[in-house]
Design a protein around this motif. Structure first.
Motif, PDB file in Angstrom:
ATOM      1  N   LEU A 102       4.403  15.256   5.631  1.00 37.66           N
ATOM      2  CA  LEU A 102       4.439  14.030   6.419  1.00 37.66           C
ATOM      3  C   LEU A 102       4.193  12.874   5.463  1.00 37.66           C
ATOM      4  N   ALA A 103       4.979  11.807   5.606  1.00 39.02           N
ATOM      5  CA  ALA A 103       4.788  10.585   4.814  1.00 39.02           C
ATOM      6  C   ALA A 103       4.520   9.449   5.793  1.00 39.02           C
ATOM      7  N   HIS A 104       3.368   8.792   5.649  1.00 38.48           N
ATOM      8  CA  HIS A 104       2.894   7.827   6.648  1.00 38.48           C
ATOM      9  C   HIS A 104       2.733   6.439   6.036  1.00 38.48           C
ATOM     10  N   ASP A 105       3.349   5.452   6.686  1.00 44.22           N
ATOM     11  CA  ASP A 105       3.172   4.051   6.320  1.00 44.22           C
ATOM     12  C   ASP A 105       2.097   3.466   7.229  1.00 44.22           C
ATOM     13  N   MET A 132       0.856  -1.198   0.000  1.00 45.69           N
ATOM     14  CA  MET A 132       0.000   0.000   0.000  1.00 45.69           C
ATOM     15  C   MET A 132       0.887   1.242   0.000  1.00 45.69           C
ATOM     16  N   PRO A 133       0.624   2.207  -0.906  1.00 44.75           N
ATOM     17  CA  PRO A 133       1.474   3.412  -0.960  1.00 44.75           C
ATOM     18  C   PRO A 133       1.419   4.201   0.341  1.00 44.75           C
ATOM     19  N   VAL A 134       2.497   4.941   0.595  1.00 48.17           N
ATOM     20  CA  VAL A 134       2.481   5.825   1.760  1.00 48.17           C
ATOM     21  C   VAL A 134       1.419   6.904   1.571  1.00 48.17           C
ATOM     22  N   GLU A 135       0.874   7.377   2.679  1.00 45.09           N
ATOM     23  CA  GLU A 135      -0.041   8.509   2.648  1.00 45.09           C
ATOM     24  C   GLU A 135       0.778   9.782   2.831  1.00 45.09           C
ATOM     25  N   ILE A 136       0.405  10.824   2.108  1.00 51.23           N
ATOM     26  CA  ILE A 136       1.144  12.086   2.138  1.00 51.23           C
ATOM     27  C   ILE A 136       0.245  13.198   2.659  1.00 51.23           C
ATOM     28  N   GLU A 137       0.756  13.965   3.608  1.00 50.11           N
ATOM     29  CA  GLU A 137       0.096  15.185   4.068  1.00 50.11           C
ATOM     30  C   GLU A 137       1.033  16.347   3.767  1.00 50.11           C
ATOM     31  N   GLN A 138       0.617  17.224   2.869  1.00 52.67           N
ATOM     32  CA  GLN A 138       1.417  18.390   2.474  1.00 52.67           C
ATOM     33  C   GLN A 138       0.767  19.653   3.027  1.00 52.67           C
ATOM     34  N   PHE A 139       1.591  20.590   3.483  1.00 55.23           N
ATOM     35  CA  PHE A 139       1.071  21.811   4.095  1.00 55.23           C
ATOM     36  C   PHE A 139       2.124  22.905   3.988  1.00 55.23           C
ATOM     37  N   MET A 140       1.701  24.140   4.227  1.00 54.74           N
ATOM     38  CA  MET A 140       2.614  25.271   4.110  1.00 54.74           C
ATOM     39  C   MET A 140       3.308  25.562   5.437  1.00 54.74           C
ATOM     40  N   CYS A 141       4.561  25.994   5.344  1.00 57.73           N
ATOM     41  CA  CYS A 141       5.346  26.469   6.484  1.00 57.73           C
ATOM     42  C   CYS A 141       5.985  27.801   6.091  1.00 57.73           C
ATOM     43  N   PRO A 197       3.434  24.617  12.242  1.00 57.10           N
ATOM     44  CA  PRO A 197       2.641  23.962  11.197  1.00 57.10           C
ATOM     45  C   PRO A 197       2.841  22.444  11.166  1.00 57.10           C
ATOM     46  N   ILE A 198       4.040  21.997  11.510  1.00 61.29           N
ATOM     47  CA  ILE A 198       4.288  20.554  11.553  1.00 61.29           C
ATOM     48  C   ILE A 198       3.493  19.918  12.680  1.00 61.29           C
ATOM     49  N   LEU A 199       3.489  20.551  13.843  1.00 64.49           N
ATOM     50  CA  LEU A 199       2.691  20.030  14.961  1.00 64.49           C
ATOM     51  C   LEU A 199       1.208  20.027  14.615  1.00 64.49           C
ATOM     52  N   ALA A 200       0.749  21.050  13.915  1.00 64.46           N
ATOM     53  CA  ALA A 200      -0.659  21.099  13.507  1.00 64.46           C
ATOM     54  C   ALA A 200      -0.995  19.945  12.561  1.00 64.46           C
ATOM     55  N   ALA A 201      -0.074  19.640  11.643  1.00 66.47           N
ATOM     56  CA  ALA A 201      -0.305  18.538  10.705  1.00 66.47           C
ATOM     57  C   ALA A 201      -0.309  17.194  11.438  1.00 66.47           C
ATOM     58  N   ILE A 202       0.568  17.053  12.425  1.00 69.96           N
ATOM     59  CA  ILE A 202       0.611  15.829  13.227  1.00 69.96           C
ATOM     60  C   ILE A 202      -0.705  15.648  13.986  1.00 69.96           C
ATOM     61  N   LYS A 203      -1.191  16.720  14.559  1.00 72.26           N
ATOM     62  CA  LYS A 203      -2.468  16.666  15.289  1.00 72.26           C
ATOM     63  C   LYS A 203      -3.629  16.358  14.351  1.00 72.26           C
ATOM     64  N   ARG A 204      -3.615  16.972  13.185  1.00 73.51           N
ATOM     65  CA  ARG A 204      -4.693  16.803  12.201  1.00 73.51           C
ATOM     66  C   ARG A 204      -4.773  15.362  11.703  1.00 73.51           C
ATOM     67  N   THR A 205      -3.622  14.754  11.475  1.00 74.60           N
ATOM     68  CA  THR A 205      -3.586  13.399  10.914  1.00 74.60           C
ATOM     69  C   THR A 205      -3.619  12.315  11.980  1.00 74.60           C
ATOM     70  N   GLY A 206      -3.126  12.639  13.181  1.00 72.90           N
ATOM     71  CA  GLY A 206      -2.994  11.621  14.217  1.00 72.90           C
ATOM     72  C   GLY A 206      -1.777  10.735  14.021  1.00 72.90           C
ATOM     73  N   TRP A 207      -0.878  11.153  13.133  1.00 69.69           N
ATOM     74  CA  TRP A 207       0.324  10.359  12.860  1.00 69.69           C
ATOM     75  C   TRP A 207       1.468  10.812  13.772  1.00 69.69           C
ATOM     76  N   THR A 208       2.082   9.897  14.474  1.00 68.15           N
ATOM     77  CA  THR A 208       3.212  10.226  15.341  1.00 68.15           C
ATOM     78  C   THR A 208       4.509  10.042  14.567  1.00 68.15           C
TER      79      THR A 208
END
Length: 255
Positions: free
Chosen positions: A18-21, A1-10, A37-48
Motif C-alpha cells: 500500500l502506498a499512502h499520500d 512529504m514522501p508517501v508512506e509504504i506498507e509492505q506485507f506478504m501475500c 492480506p490486502i484487507l488486513a493491511a488496510i485494516k491495520r493502517t486505516g488507509w482506504t
C-alpha cells in the motif's frame, strides 16, 4: 512529504504494497495478489484504497482486482498493452504516462521482458519505484513473453534511476537470487557481504526489501553486464552488454 509504504506478504512469496499520500488521504494498492492480506493491511493502517496500480497480467498480481474494486469502488490502472488480460481495468497507461496519488506524481516506465506489456511505477518526489517482476533484489524476472534484449533494455531504464531510489519488487526471491549471484560474480566483496546479510534476514523470516538502485548496481549481476570481473568469469570479455545479460539470464534459468 514522501508517501508512506506498507509492505506485507501475500500467497507464498508475493509482496503486497500500500502506498499512502497522507496529505490527500489517497492510497494505492500496487498489484493485488490476494484479497485477505490486502484487507488486513488496510485494516491495520486505516488507509482506504482509491486505486490499484497493476504492473502486469499474471494471475498472482491481479487475482483480487475485482473483489477489491467491488468493495472499495476504486479505479484500476494498468498497462495498455495488456488491458484485455487485466480484470476490471479502468485506465490504461504506457511509457511517459503520469498517474496522480494526491499531489504525488507517479511516472510510468514500460519495462517489458517478464511479460510483453509489463510496466513499473516511479515516484520521483518520494524516491520510490515499484518494479514488480522486472527488477528483483539481486535478480530479474523470468522471460516468459520476450527475448533477452527486450528485458535488457527495460533493466537499463531502471538502472538509470537515481541511486537512492527505493525499490519494491513483486516477490521474496532474494535468498535464491543471492545464491545464484555469487556463482557469476564470485570476486565481489559487496555481494558476499550482502548475501550473508540476506541469509540472516531470511533465517529470521524477515523481508529483504526494499532495496535501492545503488545497492543493485553494486551487487545484482543482472545490472552488472559491464563488469570486467563478471565478463572474465563468464569468458565473455569481448561480448556486448546485451549478450552478457542473456548469458546470465540463461544460467539463472538452469540454476
Amino acid at each position: 512529504m514522501p508517501v508512506e509504504i506498507e509492505q506485507f506478504m501475500c500467497r507464498t512469496d508475493n509482496f503486497g504494497v500500500l502506498a499512502h499520500d497522507s496529505k490527500s488521504g489517497e492510497t494505492a494498492i500496487v498489484d493485488a495478489p490476494e484479497e485477505a492480506p490486502i484487507l488486513a493491511a488496510i485494516k491495520r493502517t486505516g488507509w482506504t484504497p482509491t486505486l490499484i496500480l497493476t504492473t502486469h497480467h499474471h494471475a498472482d498480481h491481479v487475482e483480487a482486482n475485482l473483489a477489491l474494486k467491488e468493495r472499495f469502488k476504486l479505479r484500476i490502472v494498468g498497462p495498455e498493452a495488456e488491458k484485455a488480460k487485466i480484470p476490471g481495468i479502468d485506465e490504461t497507461v504506457g511509457q511517459g504516462s503520469v498517474v496522480r496519488l494526491g499531489e504525488e506524481r507517479i511516472e510510468v516506465i514500460e519495462t517489458p521482458g517478464h511479460t510483453a506489456g509489463h510496466v513499473s511505477y516511479y515516484l520521483p518526489a518520494s524516491k520510490v519505484a515499484f518494479t514488480a517482476d522486472t527488477l528483483f533484489a539481486l535478480g530479474c524476472g523470468r522471460l516468459f513473453e520476450c527475448k533477452p534484449p527486450v528485458m535488457y533494455e527495460s533493466l537499463k531504464k531502471l538502472a538509470a534511476l537515481p541511486a537512492q531510489t527505493a525499490i519494491y519488487c513483486g516477490h521474496e526471491y532474494t535468498l535464491a537470487n543471492a545464491r545464484f549471484a555469487v556463482t557469476v560474480d564470485p570476486g565481489n566483496p559487496l555481494l558476499k557481504q550482502r548475501a550473508a546479510k540476506i541469509e540472516a534476514l531470511r533465517a529470521d523470516n524477515k523481508p529483504t526489501l526494499p532495496t535501492t538502485i545503488g545497492e543493485e548496481l553494486s551487487t545484482n549481476p543482472f545490472l552488472r553486464w559491464h563488469d570486467p570481473g563478471i565478463r572474465k568469469h563468464l569468458g565473455m570479455e569481448k561480448a556486448s552488454d546485451a549478450e552478457v545479460f542473456a548469458e546470465i539470464r540463461k544460467r539463472k534459468d538452469n540454476f
